[in-house]
Design an enzyme around this catalytic site. Sequence first.
Site, PDB file in Angstrom:
ATOM      1  N   ARG A  39       0.729  -0.720   0.013  1.00 46.83           N
ATOM      2  CA  ARG A  39       0.293   0.113  -0.193  1.00 46.83           C
ATOM      3  C   ARG A  39       1.068   1.240   0.010  1.00 46.83           C
ATOM      4  O   ARG A  39       1.813   1.396   1.152  1.00 46.83           O
ATOM      5  CB  ARG A  39      -1.326  -0.181   1.244  1.00 46.83           C
ATOM      6  CG  ARG A  39      -1.694  -1.088   1.414  1.00 46.83           C
ATOM      7  CD  ARG A  39      -3.132  -1.322   0.659  1.00 46.83           C
ATOM      8  NE  ARG A  39      -4.141  -2.264   0.378  1.00 46.83           N
ATOM      9  CZ  ARG A  39      -4.211  -2.929  -0.938  1.00 46.83           C
ATOM     10  NH1 ARG A  39      -3.288  -3.149  -1.461  1.00 46.83           N
ATOM     11  NH2 ARG A  39      -5.077  -4.108  -0.802  1.00 46.83           N
ATOM     12  N   ARG A  66      -5.029  26.662  -7.315  1.00 42.36           N
ATOM     13  CA  ARG A  66      -4.204  26.195  -7.209  1.00 42.36           C
ATOM     14  C   ARG A  66      -3.184  24.737  -7.699  1.00 42.36           C
ATOM     15  O   ARG A  66      -4.620  24.524  -9.028  1.00 42.36           O
ATOM     16  CB  ARG A  66      -5.581  24.539  -6.137  1.00 42.36           C
ATOM     17  CG  ARG A  66      -5.752  25.229  -4.649  1.00 42.36           C
ATOM     18  CD  ARG A  66      -5.018  25.287  -3.962  1.00 42.36           C
ATOM     19  NE  ARG A  66      -5.149  25.392  -2.432  1.00 42.36           N
ATOM     20  CZ  ARG A  66      -4.398  25.790  -1.830  1.00 42.36           C
ATOM     21  NH1 ARG A  66      -3.406  25.460  -1.408  1.00 42.36           N
ATOM     22  NH2 ARG A  66      -5.172  25.956  -0.333  1.00 42.36           N
ATOM     23  N   ALA A  78      -7.428  28.535   5.674  1.00 40.25           N
ATOM     24  CA  ALA A  78      -7.454  27.280   6.351  1.00 40.25           C
ATOM     25  C   ALA A  78      -5.796  27.129   5.922  1.00 40.25           C
ATOM     26  O   ALA A  78      -5.094  27.941   5.369  1.00 40.25           O
ATOM     27  CB  ALA A  78      -7.464  25.842   4.900  1.00 40.25           C
ATOM     28  N   LEU A  80      -1.787  24.338   7.356  1.00 39.19           N
ATOM     29  CA  LEU A  80      -1.736  23.637   8.083  1.00 39.19           C
ATOM     30  C   LEU A  80      -1.529  23.459   9.350  1.00 39.19           C
ATOM     31  O   LEU A  80      -0.754  23.953   9.637  1.00 39.19           O
ATOM     32  CB  LEU A  80      -0.099  22.867   6.916  1.00 39.19           C
ATOM     33  CG  LEU A  80       0.368  22.668   5.471  1.00 39.19           C
ATOM     34  CD1 LEU A  80       1.603  23.266   4.751  1.00 39.19           C
ATOM     35  CD2 LEU A  80      -0.800  21.681   5.374  1.00 39.19           C
ATOM     36  N   GLU A  95      -4.707  30.759  10.995  1.00 38.38           N
ATOM     37  CA  GLU A  95      -4.955  30.975   9.440  1.00 38.38           C
ATOM     38  C   GLU A  95      -5.599  31.952   9.231  1.00 38.38           C
ATOM     39  O   GLU A  95      -5.627  32.823   8.109  1.00 38.38           O
ATOM     40  CB  GLU A  95      -5.676  29.904   9.111  1.00 38.38           C
ATOM     41  CG  GLU A  95      -4.122  28.903   9.304  1.00 38.38           C
ATOM     42  CD  GLU A  95      -2.808  29.488   8.068  1.00 38.38           C
ATOM     43  OE1 GLU A  95      -2.467  29.922   7.009  1.00 38.38           O
ATOM     44  OE2 GLU A  95      -1.707  28.791   8.961  1.00 38.38           O
ATOM     45  N   GLU A  99      -5.029  34.752   6.770  1.00 35.07           N
ATOM     46  CA  GLU A  99      -5.749  34.853   5.276  1.00 35.07           C
ATOM     47  C   GLU A  99      -6.992  35.532   4.802  1.00 35.07           C
ATOM     48  O   GLU A  99      -6.718  36.287   3.256  1.00 35.07           O
ATOM     49  CB  GLU A  99      -6.127  33.636   5.270  1.00 35.07           C
ATOM     50  CG  GLU A  99      -5.325  32.622   4.665  1.00 35.07           C
ATOM     51  CD  GLU A  99      -4.943  30.985   4.083  1.00 35.07           C
ATOM     52  OE1 GLU A  99      -6.562  30.627   3.862  1.00 35.07           O
ATOM     53  OE2 GLU A  99      -4.019  30.605   3.485  1.00 35.07           O
ATOM     54  N   PRO A 117      -8.696   8.998   2.544  1.00 31.75           N
ATOM     55  CA  PRO A 117      -7.814   8.356   3.030  1.00 31.75           C
ATOM     56  C   PRO A 117      -7.317   6.377   2.641  1.00 31.75           C
ATOM     57  O   PRO A 117      -7.244   5.434   3.008  1.00 31.75           O
ATOM     58  CB  PRO A 117      -9.625   7.213   4.083  1.00 31.75           C
ATOM     59  CG  PRO A 117     -10.882   7.438   3.491  1.00 31.75           C
ATOM     60  CD  PRO A 117     -10.422   9.225   2.777  1.00 31.75           C
ATOM     61  N   GLU A 147      -1.388  33.395  -1.783  1.00 27.08           N
ATOM     62  CA  GLU A 147      -1.566  33.420  -1.102  1.00 27.08           C
ATOM     63  C   GLU A 147      -1.889  35.457  -1.510  1.00 27.08           C
ATOM     64  O   GLU A 147      -2.889  36.177  -1.344  1.00 27.08           O
ATOM     65  CB  GLU A 147      -1.729  33.609   0.223  1.00 27.08           C
ATOM     66  CG  GLU A 147      -1.990  32.267   0.424  1.00 27.08           C
ATOM     67  CD  GLU A 147      -1.033  32.559   2.389  1.00 27.08           C
ATOM     68  OE1 GLU A 147      -1.197  32.904   2.293  1.00 27.08           O
ATOM     69  OE2 GLU A 147      -1.590  31.032   2.786  1.00 27.08           O
TER      70      GLU A 147
END
Length: 201
Positions: A39, A66, A78, A80, A95, A99, A117, A147
């Site tokens: 996997r 993106r 958003a 990390l 954030e 932002e 997942p 940004e």
Amino acid sequence: MSAVEHRYEVRSRELRYRGRIFEVVTEQVSMPGGGTAARDIVRHVGAVAVVAFDDAGQVVLIRQYRQPVGRRLWELPAGLTDVAGEDPAVTAARELAEEVDLTAGRLDMLVDLHSSPGFTDELIRVFLARDLGEVPADQRHDRHDEEADLQIVRIDLDEAVGMVLAGEITNAPCVAGLLAAARARDAGWSVLRRPDTPAPG
């Protein structure tokens, strides 16, 4: 359902790539009935997103380019969870300020999601921010790269949900956050969790 569930054990692990945000590994995992299967897994640092809901019933959306999809997407503020030991609620508040230049007098846990997942362990924790205020102009974050090109809008929550259902909003945490926010609002906010709620799993 069987009385005893199979226990999937990792027999070996090989690192394929390591970067700042994620690493790619191949794991040999024991399968039901004997044998193993390979996997490929993207191990991710995780992220937070924020549905900022104002007193007029509007939410704050951003439109950001993106590169993986080659276009601009409607998203939530958003970022990390890449600061070791930092509470996700603190990350979310930071954030929000960086932002979209907003502060939140109240922050609640809205929804958790595993983004995909089948190949990654990325967990995104989506918060609801209310009692919004403006970050003073002289304290605002200097945005760089993609940004620096952000478009920031406020839109009625029900209109935003309509954009989700029309396929105009496809960013996963934005879709989940907007639908969850509409449901939570309709329930009088009674379904919200504390911002320090432990992550699932």
